[in-house]
Design an enzyme around this catalytic site. Structure first.
Site, short mmCIF file in Angstrom:
data_model
loop_
_atom_site.label_atom_id
_atom_site.label_comp_id
_atom_site.label_asym_id
_atom_site.label_seq_id
_atom_site.Cartn_x
_atom_site.Cartn_y
_atom_site.Cartn_z
N GLU A 91 0.99 -1.51 -0.17
CA GLU A 91 -0.35 -0.12 -0.40
C GLU A 91 0.91 1.33 0.24
O GLU A 91 0.37 2.22 -0.97
CB GLU A 91 -1.19 -0.16 1.38
CG GLU A 91 -1.97 1.12 1.08
CD GLU A 91 -2.72 0.31 2.69
OE1 GLU A 91 -4.46 0.27 2.71
OE2 GLU A 91 -2.66 1.42 3.31
N GLY A 224 8.32 32.84 -24.55
CA GLY A 224 7.40 33.05 -25.84
C GLY A 224 7.08 34.09 -26.30
O GLY A 224 6.98 35.34 -25.09
N MET A 225 6.49 34.82 -27.46
CA MET A 225 5.49 35.40 -27.61
C MET A 225 4.74 35.96 -26.50
O MET A 225 3.49 35.14 -26.28
CB MET A 225 5.51 35.63 -28.67
CG MET A 225 4.19 35.39 -29.25
SD MET A 225 4.36 35.09 -31.16
CE MET A 225 3.48 36.25 -31.77
N GLY A 226 3.37 36.91 -26.37
CA GLY A 226 2.58 37.51 -25.72
C GLY A 226 0.95 36.91 -26.05
O GLY A 226 0.74 36.98 -27.20
N GLY A 227 0.28 36.34 -25.79
CA GLY A 227 -0.65 35.92 -25.59
C GLY A 227 -0.70 34.27 -26.33
O GLY A 227 -1.40 33.86 -26.71
N GLY A 229 -0.26 31.76 -23.70
CA GLY A 229 -0.67 30.90 -23.41
C GLY A 229 0.29 30.50 -21.66
O GLY A 229 0.36 29.94 -20.73
N LYS A 230 1.26 31.42 -21.85
CA LYS A 230 1.98 31.21 -21.18
C LYS A 230 1.78 31.07 -19.50
O LYS A 230 1.98 30.21 -18.30
CB LYS A 230 3.50 32.13 -20.87
CG LYS A 230 4.14 32.55 -22.13
CD LYS A 230 5.33 32.57 -22.21
CE LYS A 230 4.95 34.21 -21.75
NZ LYS A 230 3.94 34.86 -22.97
#
Length: 304
Positions: A91, A224-227, A229-230
């Protein structure tokens, strides 16, 4: 096959139980663990409490495995005869797998046993393994090693130590209940209304973290670039990992907030959330740096 605390269900849909109790029935069922279960129930914490009398054979059945996997937290009560039960050891191995793969939070309780005996299989834990080695597992070195590693890993986690005659059981139970309640009451972050493709990215980061975040302090950068989803990805990772730590803080929009309110505001926000104190005033950044270092460098008592 089990009793369950009649209480509200967890806020996370993938979980069925708030807490899974792992213990050696003959040691603590009608004492410490039974009282702990009752206290959890009274607090409204939905708990899986296995009925030892209804077990069939020595192997963990699918229902029990499912209960472990669907629990947010596992409390492991290490008692004198815990390691003598191969059922308990199996377990424990499965609980540790959930800790590694599904970010289960684990609270070990050392009930009248020395944590170092659990970690290094000494004392009564050493005697139990000596019996296993002389018995039907004498040729199964791999299984014995798997149990040893699970005990070592669990004993390295921050937990509670109770010694009979050292303090009242009700005090340690109250402390455990408060710690569990604080974990369960932490609010998750909203991720996104339509998180398309998020799971794949989360899984990739999880793989990186599982491989490299082993008792280390590491900075993980998402660029990464803006927008793209970071921040969404960061919130999803935070929700998965936050319960593994005593305290956690998600600080968003640092640049904008520091420009608008100053860095001292950022320091005060971090400290306020991590130590759970309101109206913290640091005055200036240079006073805040040593204050943060001092307040957040608390080390847990170690047991070697």
């Amino acid at each position: 096959m089990a009793e369950h605390a009649s209480a509200s269900s967890t806020s996370m849909s993938r979980y069925t139980y708030d807490v899974f109790l792992s213990f050696r029935g003959e040691d603590t069922r009608y004492g410490f663990t039974g009282n702990l279960y009752s206290a959890l129930s009274r607090r409204g914490i939905f708990t899986f409490f296995d009925d030892d009398a209804l077990r069939k054979g020595e192997e963990i059945n699918p229902s029990l495995r499912k209960a472990i996997q669907e629990s947010r937290i596992s409390i492991i009560v290490f008692s004198k005869n815990y390691a003598s039960s191969t059922f308990c050891l199996d377990e424990l191995v499965h609980i540790l797998e959930c800790y590694t793969k599904h970010n289960m939070w684990i609270l070990p309780v050392f009930y009248d046993v020395d944590p170092s005996h659990v970690r290094h299989q000494k004392g009564c834990f050493g005697e139990a393994f000596a019996q296993h080695e002389r018995g039907r597992f004498k040729d199964d070195i791999q299984q014995l090693q798997k149990w040893r590693m699970a005990l070592h890993q669990a004993a390295d986690l921050s937990g509670s130590h109770f010694k009979i005659g050292g303090e009242y059981e009700c005090k340690i139970i109250k402390k455990i209940i408060e710690e569990i309640s604080n974990k369960l009451n932490r609010h998750l972050l909203h991720i996104a209304c339509y998180p398309v493709g998020l799971q794949v990215r989360v899984q990739r980061i999880q793989e990186l973290m599982n491989a490299q975040f082993d008792n280390k302090v590491i900075m993980l950068g998402i660029h990464g670039m803006g927008g793209i989803g970071k921040s969404t990805l960061a919130r999803a990772i935070y929700n998965l990992r936050a319960n593994q730590f005593e305290s956690s803080c998600f600080l968003a929009n640092v640049r904008e907030k520091s420009i608008k309110h100053g860095l001292v505001h950022i320091q005060e926000t971090i400290l306020s959330e991590l130590v759970e104190e309101r109206d913290i005033k640091l005055g200036d950044v240079h006073r805040g740096i040593p204050t943060l270092q001092k307040r957040l460098s608390k080390e847990s008592p170690s047991c070697s």
